[in-house]
Every structure is written in structure tokens, then in C-alpha cells.
Write a protein that holds these residues in place. Sequence first.
Motif, PDB file in Angstrom:
ATOM      1  N   LEU A 627       0.600  -1.538  -0.241  1.00 10.40           N
ATOM      2  CA  LEU A 627       0.044  -0.032   0.330  1.00 10.40           C
ATOM      3  C   LEU A 627       0.948   0.551  -0.227  1.00 10.40           C
ATOM      4  CD1 LEU A 627      -2.654  -1.522   2.548  1.00 10.40           C
ATOM      5  CD2 LEU A 627      -2.683  -1.020   0.103  1.00 10.40           C
ATOM      6  N   LYS A 628       0.031   2.284  -0.499  1.00 10.10           N
ATOM      7  CA  LYS A 628       0.872   3.457  -0.140  1.00 10.10           C
ATOM      8  C   LYS A 628       0.695   3.995   1.104  1.00 10.10           C
ATOM      9  CE  LYS A 628       1.068   4.705  -5.053  1.00 10.10           C
ATOM     10  NZ  LYS A 628       1.065   5.909  -6.290  1.00 10.10           N
ATOM     11  N   VAL A 629       1.498   4.747   1.386  1.00 11.73           N
ATOM     12  CA  VAL A 629       2.092   5.773   2.901  1.00 11.73           C
ATOM     13  C   VAL A 629      -0.101   6.563   2.058  1.00 11.73           C
ATOM     14  CG1 VAL A 629       2.475   7.307   4.046  1.00 11.73           C
ATOM     15  CG2 VAL A 629       4.414   6.402   2.834  1.00 11.73           C
ATOM     16  N   TRP A 630      -0.137   7.486   1.172  1.00  8.47           N
ATOM     17  CA  TRP A 630      -1.451   7.433   1.461  1.00  8.47           C
ATOM     18  C   TRP A 630      -2.983   7.047   1.910  1.00  8.47           C
ATOM     19  CZ3 TRP A 630      -5.488   7.097  -1.503  1.00  8.47           C
ATOM     20  CH2 TRP A 630      -5.165   6.472  -3.013  1.00  8.47           C
ATOM     21  N   GLN A 631      -2.756   5.639   0.980  1.00  9.34           N
ATOM     22  CA  GLN A 631      -3.672   4.317   0.771  1.00  9.34           C
ATOM     23  C   GLN A 631      -3.984   3.801   2.526  1.00  9.34           C
ATOM     24  OE1 GLN A 631      -2.166   2.521  -1.814  1.00  9.34           O
ATOM     25  NE2 GLN A 631      -3.620   3.367  -3.702  1.00  9.34           N
ATOM     26  N   TYR A 632      -2.836   3.533   3.545  1.00  6.92           N
ATOM     27  CA  TYR A 632      -2.663   3.086   4.309  1.00  6.92           C
ATOM     28  C   TYR A 632      -2.948   4.074   6.172  1.00  6.92           C
ATOM     29  CZ  TYR A 632      -0.474   0.466   8.794  1.00  6.92           C
ATOM     30  OH  TYR A 632      -0.751   0.745   9.662  1.00  6.92           O
ATOM     31  N   ILE A 633      -3.282   5.553   5.305  1.00  5.76           N
ATOM     32  CA  ILE A 633      -3.337   6.217   6.288  1.00  5.76           C
ATOM     33  C   ILE A 633      -4.748   6.398   6.506  1.00  5.76           C
ATOM     34  CG2 ILE A 633      -3.743   9.324   6.760  1.00  5.76           C
ATOM     35  CD1 ILE A 633      -0.755   9.002   6.372  1.00  5.76           C
ATOM     36  N   ALA A 634      -5.484   6.360   4.920  1.00  6.62           N
ATOM     37  CA  ALA A 634      -7.216   5.845   4.486  1.00  6.62           C
ATOM     38  C   ALA A 634      -7.946   4.520   5.085  1.00  6.62           C
ATOM     39  CB  ALA A 634      -7.721   5.891   2.877  1.00  6.62           C
ATOM     40  N   MET A 635      -6.634   4.319   5.048  1.00  3.35           N
ATOM     41  CA  MET A 635      -7.350   3.051   5.630  1.00  3.35           C
ATOM     42  C   MET A 635      -7.284   2.777   6.926  1.00  3.35           C
ATOM     43  SD  MET A 635      -5.419  -0.547   5.922  1.00  3.35           S
ATOM     44  CE  MET A 635      -4.174  -0.521   6.639  1.00  3.35           C
ATOM     45  N   ILE A 636      -6.554   3.517   7.551  1.00  2.00           N
ATOM     46  CA  ILE A 636      -6.602   3.743   9.429  1.00  2.00           C
ATOM     47  C   ILE A 636      -7.567   4.624   9.684  1.00  2.00           C
ATOM     48  CG2 ILE A 636      -5.501   4.966  10.994  1.00  2.00           C
ATOM     49  CD1 ILE A 636      -4.106   2.300  10.761  1.00  2.00           C
ATOM     50  N   TYR A 637      -7.761   5.735   9.347  1.00  2.00           N
ATOM     51  CA  TYR A 637      -9.242   7.116   9.082  1.00  2.00           C
ATOM     52  C   TYR A 637      -9.960   6.448   8.861  1.00  2.00           C
ATOM     53  CZ  TYR A 637      -5.862  11.062   9.784  1.00  2.00           C
ATOM     54  OH  TYR A 637      -4.762  11.616  10.563  1.00  2.00           O
ATOM     55  N   ILE A 638     -10.512   5.159   7.930  1.00  2.00           N
ATOM     56  CA  ILE A 638     -11.409   4.713   7.671  1.00  2.00           C
ATOM     57  C   ILE A 638     -12.150   3.499   9.086  1.00  2.00           C
ATOM     58  CG2 ILE A 638     -13.465   2.802   5.779  1.00  2.00           C
ATOM     59  CD1 ILE A 638     -11.290   3.962   3.622  1.00  2.00           C
ATOM     60  N   LEU A 639     -10.949   2.817   9.035  1.00  2.00           N
ATOM     61  CA  LEU A 639     -10.936   1.970  10.463  1.00  2.00           C
ATOM     62  C   LEU A 639     -11.928   2.722  11.860  1.00  2.00           C
ATOM     63  CD1 LEU A 639     -11.737  -1.204  11.436  1.00  2.00           C
ATOM     64  CD2 LEU A 639      -9.076  -1.048  11.496  1.00  2.00           C
ATOM     65  N   ARG A 640     -11.335   3.449  11.729  1.00  2.00           N
ATOM     66  CA  ARG A 640     -11.440   4.154  12.777  1.00  2.00           C
ATOM     67  C   ARG A 640     -12.889   4.805  13.003  1.00  2.00           C
ATOM     68  NH1 ARG A 640      -6.536   7.883  14.242  1.00  2.00           N
ATOM     69  NH2 ARG A 640      -5.843   6.153  14.746  1.00  2.00           N
ATOM     70  N   THR A 641     -13.041   5.679  11.756  1.00  2.00           N
ATOM     71  CA  THR A 641     -14.168   6.023  11.742  1.00  2.00           C
ATOM     72  C   THR A 641     -15.000   4.856  11.991  1.00  2.00           C
ATOM     73  OG1 THR A 641     -13.796   7.502  10.298  1.00  2.00           O
ATOM     74  CG2 THR A 641     -15.871   7.715  10.740  1.00  2.00           C
ATOM     75  N   ALA A 642     -15.346   4.529  11.525  1.00  2.00           N
ATOM     76  CA  ALA A 642     -16.382   3.415  11.331  1.00  2.00           C
ATOM     77  C   ALA A 642     -16.464   2.663  12.510  1.00  2.00           C
ATOM     78  CB  ALA A 642     -15.766   1.884  10.143  1.00  2.00           C
ATOM     79  N   SER A 643     -15.169   2.252  13.359  1.00  2.00           N
ATOM     80  CA  SER A 643     -15.093   1.598  14.776  1.00  2.00           C
ATOM     81  C   SER A 643     -16.188   2.801  15.856  1.00  2.00           C
ATOM     82  CB  SER A 643     -14.046   2.167  15.189  1.00  2.00           C
ATOM     83  OG  SER A 643     -12.999   1.179  14.659  1.00  2.00           O
ATOM     84  N   ILE A 644     -16.063   4.312  15.341  1.00  2.00           N
ATOM     85  CA  ILE A 644     -16.920   5.355  16.464  1.00  2.00           C
ATOM     86  C   ILE A 644     -18.252   4.904  15.793  1.00  2.00           C
ATOM     87  CG2 ILE A 644     -17.035   7.697  16.417  1.00  2.00           C
ATOM     88  CD1 ILE A 644     -13.807   7.749  15.826  1.00  2.00           C
ATOM     89  N   ILE A 645     -18.544   4.573  14.488  1.00  2.00           N
ATOM     90  CA  ILE A 645     -19.842   5.108  14.375  1.00  2.00           C
ATOM     91  C   ILE A 645     -20.637   3.825  15.022  1.00  2.00           C
ATOM     92  CG2 ILE A 645     -21.424   4.301  12.358  1.00  2.00           C
ATOM     93  CD1 ILE A 645     -19.462   5.806  10.729  1.00  2.00           C
ATOM     94  N   VAL A 646     -19.444   2.692  14.671  1.00  2.01           N
ATOM     95  CA  VAL A 646     -20.161   1.368  15.243  1.00  2.01           C
ATOM     96  C   VAL A 646     -20.290   2.074  17.105  1.00  2.01           C
ATOM     97  CG1 VAL A 646     -19.729  -1.317  16.328  1.00  2.01           C
ATOM     98  CG2 VAL A 646     -19.379  -0.334  14.100  1.00  2.01           C
TER      99      VAL A 646
END
Length: 728
Positions: A627-646
Motif C-alpha cells: 500500500l502507498k502511505v496515503w492508502q494506509y493512512i486512509a485505511m486507518i482513518y476509515i477503520l477508526r471512523t467505522a469503529s466510532i460509528i459502531v
Amino acid sequence: MRIFATEIKKLFSSKIFILVIISAFILNAYLMFRTSFSKENSISDYKKIYSEIKDMSDKEKLVYFDERINDSGKGIYFYNWNIFYELAVECDNIVNYQDFIDNIDLQKKSMTSVSIFSEPDTFNYRNIVRTPEAYDKVRDVVPVFSISKGINIALDNSFSDVLCGIIILFLVSSLMITDREQGISKVIFPLKYGRSYLLFNKLLALALTVFLTIILIYFENLIIASSIYGLGDLSRPIQSLNGFLGCNLKISVASYIVIYILLKSAALFSIGAVLSLIAVVTKNTVSFFSISSAVIVSEGLLYTLIHPFSVYSIFRYINLIAFTKTNEIFCNYKNINVFNYPVAVIPSSVAAVILISVITSLLTSLIYAKKRNLEFKRIELKLNAVNENRVHSALYYTFYKSLFQQKGILITGIFILLFGFLNFSFIKKYDVTDVYYQYYANELEGPIDLSTEKFIQKEEQHFAELIKRYDELIESNAGFSAEANDISEKLAPESGFKMIKERYESIKYTDNAQLFYDTGYKRMLGAFGYDDDMKYALVVMLMCIFLISPLIANDNKYKMQSIICSTTSGKKEYYKRNIFLTVLYGLISSLIWLSGYSAMIYQYYKFKGFSAPIQCITSFNSFPVYLKVWQYIAMIYILRTASIIVSSMIMLYISCKSRNVTIAVLINFAIFAIPVIIYLFGADFMVNFGMNPWISANAVINDFSVMQIFLPAIFVLYLIINERAKKF
């Protein structure tokens, strides 16, 4: 007494309150042990040293420490030498106590002769003149050198204060708000003892429970400290304790422990009394928590930001947070600047605690006795209001109810300020090695090629030559020459070079490998730990708790289910609207966190190599997916946002199952906020419990374990079984 006994019984019949009390005691004990055993110096070394010096006089002990310090380079003893330095300073203060007292008189004479201090009408002059007089009663005190560690760790720890604060919050919620939330206030008000007398008994129950809590928490601390370090002779003067040499009270250590518990209880009761006043004045639970949070945070900021010698120091010392810092009040003689007149901190703090407790208690009783029934008052206001003819959608009213009636706008504003404070307090720790590492990373920034290898080899040869020459100078006894000093300065960047070289060696065979300054990325992605994640997560969780908990629980309080089911949209659409609002709140809180934190990382570290493979970052070169750096950071942010919503959806479920807002807030606070608070107090293992690893996201990817999915899976399984059981 019957009403008082009933309030106590009602309080301790609450399962949530009992759970909070038990959790607080267990956590307090754990943190006490962890704090004690995480010290740099060995506890066993302390015990051995104290056993060796127990029969010596204080002067002999000082000679003993000096001899051991002189022998530190010979390797004769197997102790950590920092202990001898630490104890030597303590012992020297004890032995030379009289010199300390005499120096106070000398300082008065010397400082009043200096022009900037010699004006009689200033606070500085009056403070200097008054200070020696304050020590007149302790001039004949003879301190004794003994074990101070036990008393210090038992009475000087912030986590015990915070745990007591959480208990008080639950106490006030249970005593002052539960009746209103359960809808029995309108039944109690008309009764003979349903107003002032009832509130007096509630405050009495609050005072007694606070006092018992303080006794149990701090006796637990003393018992643990005694088992680890020992408490020493409790009859020795308070000046014998490390850090209390400047105390101007003629009391023993045992007397101080009694005073400590009494003042700590009074200070925490004053906070409880202020929160009780807020609970009586506010119309709903959300307003209570919002205003209470604002008051406590404001007091904390005043205590932290105002300098002790500022003209505004009265707001630092006469302060709810300052009152709980009992050791700081007594450890040294201090004066408050009150219109250029010095006022001693100890009596003024005690008087202020008593006055605040009495005044707020009287105001609370008066307002409670005179207030009208809130339910009828609200209806009357609505009947007299001018209604618009325009009809809005059901979703509009859902937003209106949450943002205005349940004070969602106020809550959002407060937490935006808290996010701003976190961003304001964000710092880049100064590290010389990282400064040199950044220099080399910027020099070699870009794709790895032949020129990169040549630069590494050239620098390596350069440092090797410098080291060789330095060794030659050392061997020729010219190690302290000007040339040796010059070489030593030139060798300073070597630490940063070693880091960039190691990184180059680890990633040079990676496809599309690049070098760039990656310290900011490592901090953002949890390579240095998860403190940043958890600090922001706490604010996010609290924001969601206060916004989401009232959504359905408030309707449950007024038993609105039958009305909701009879509407055109029905119960299904009602839940859909609340779910939509919950998801939106989760997204907003996540966006505020991620945007602000990313801006801080960019400001201090910059974003370079954004399109490089994540494997180019130290600590991530073995990541299995390209993964590129921006893709990895995006993955972290999406997982974090999904966890906050859950997490937000679970909060909504708890709100749906709660009879009132107070219960929903307390349960959500216990599930989502307390685990984060425990982590921030030093229990690092808590990052793997509950929703913590998923909200961090970094913890799941960096250190995945079965424990991270165990508790959430058990909770989801419980919900499924519980819902299925209802169908049958």
C-alpha cells in the motif's frame, strides 16, 4: 434520619454505582502497584539501604551516603547509584534544617535591600517580610530522616483524585437527578418534607459517602504503600517527609494524614456541592453534564495556566481543582496576592472550601425549595409560545429535539473547544538524534538509487575517519585537546546517520523504495505508542456519549412509545431517524478528530513521501500488503471512523434500553470512557480492551490479538441472544 437512611439505601442499591465503586478500588490498587514498581530505582535496593542505616544517627547516615557516592565509580556495591544521590539530598535537607530556617531570615534582609523588592506597598515586599514570621513556630522542630516514599506515593497521586471525582459525579447523578429522571419529583414536591429537608438529607448523604470513599481509597493507598516501602515513624515531624521541609505547621506525619483526609473530603464535597447546584438549576441531564464539564475544565485551566506569583493567583489557589491538591497546599508556606496583600494559602484554602460548601448547599436548598415542577413549567411555556404555521419534516424535528431541547449545540461547541485545546497542547518532543535524522532524511529525500548508496558510503567513511582520529587522541592522552573537542562535535550527527543508514538497509530492496522524513508518520500510526490516539478518543467518546445518550432515553422517560407507534411514520421510521442522527454524530466527531490531528502532524512534521510504499516507513517495512502511505493512512482513518460509528450505535442501543437519560449516560460512560481513562492513567494493556483498539485502529493493525475481538464479540452475542429471547 429516616429520609437520610432511605437516600443512603437508594444510593447503594444501584448496581451501576456499586460497580463503579468496586471498579474504582480495583483500578486504584492496580495503579498504585504499577506506579510503585515502574520506578527507575529498585524497591529492594531501598529496603536494603534503609536496613543498613536504621541504627545510625542522621549525620552518620549522611556520611554513609557520601561514602557510597564516592565509591560509585569503583563498582564495589550492587545498588542503583541514583538511590544514593536521591537519599543524600533528602538526608542533607534534614540534617541542615536549621540552616534552611536561618536562610529565610537572611533572604529577608538581602531581598528587602534590593530596589525591586524594597517598596513597602508592594506584594513582594510584604510577602518577603511576612514569610520569616510564619516559621517562628517551627524553629525548634527537629526533623528525622526516615522512609518518605511510602507516604509520598500514597498521598500524592492524581489517579486517586480522578477516581474519586468520577465517584462524586455518579453520586450527584444518583442523588440529585434520578428522582427527576424517574418522574417522581412531581410526587415528592407537594409532601411535607419534599423540598428543603429532603435536599438537606441528600447533601448529608453525599457528604457521608464522599468521606467514606476518601477514607477507603486513601487507606487502601497507605496499606499498599506500607507493604511496598513502609511508612516510617508516623510520630516524626511533618518536615521529615521529602518535599515538606518548607511546611510551617508544627504537626506530626500522623496528624497530617488526618488533616489530609479531612481537607480532601471537604474539597471533594465542595465539588459535589457545586455539581449539586448545577443539577438543581439545569432542566435536563445533558445540560447538567455539559455545564459541569465546562466548570471543571475551566477551573483546571485556571489552575494550570495562572502563575503562582501572578496578580491573578487568587484564581489559581481559590479553585476547585487546587483544593484537591492537598500536598501542594501544605508542603510549603505560600501567600496569595490579594490586592497587593499577602494572604496565607492554608487558612484561605480551608476557609474557601468551607464557604463554597456552605453557600452552594444553601443556594441549592433554596432553589430546590422554590422551584416549580419542571414538567408543568415546560408545558405552560409551550402553550404560551407563538407557534408557526409551517410544518416541518419528522427528521427536522429529530434534529431540533437533539440540538436545541437536548442542548446538542452546546455540547458540540464545548467539545470543539476541547479538541482545540488538545491541538493547542500538541507538541513535538525535542530529540537531538531526530534532528540529525531529519537532516539526513531531507538530504536523501526521493527514490533510492546509486547516488543514495554513494552518499551513505561517503558519510560512513567520514565518520569512521573521525572516530579513528579521536581514538588516536585518546590513546595519546590528548583527549581533552581542542582538536578532540572539535572532532566530538563533528561526531554528534552520527546518531542520526545510523538511523538513516539502518532504514536504508532495511528498505533498499523494496519496490519503488523512497527515503523521506517519517517520524510524523510513525507517531500518527502508533509506532511510538497510542497516547495520541487515546487522548483524542476520550474526547470523541465523551462527545458521542452526551449527544447520543438522550436521543431515545429521553422519550423513554416520558413513556412516548405509545404515541410514537400510533403516528403515520411509526416506530420503524422513528428508529431510522435516530440511527441516521447517530451515524452523523459519529462522522462529525471523527472528522473533527482526524482533521485537527492531521493538521498538527503536518504543522510539526510535514507530509513527505505520501505516494511512497508504506514499507518505506521504519516499523512498517514488513507490512504484508503493498500500500502507498496515503492508502494506509486512509485505511486507518476509515477503520477508526467505522469503529466510532459502531460505538455510537451501541450507545444508541443503550439509550433505547434505558429508562432515563442519566442511566444511559452512566452506562455509556462506564463502557466507552472509563477504559480510555484507565489507559491514560498508565494501564497500557487497556488499549486491547473493549472498543479501545478499534477506535485507535493502530492498535488492531500493529498489535492484533484475540483479546481485541473477545469483548466486542461477547457483547454482540449478548445482544443477539437478548433480542431473540424477547421474540419467544
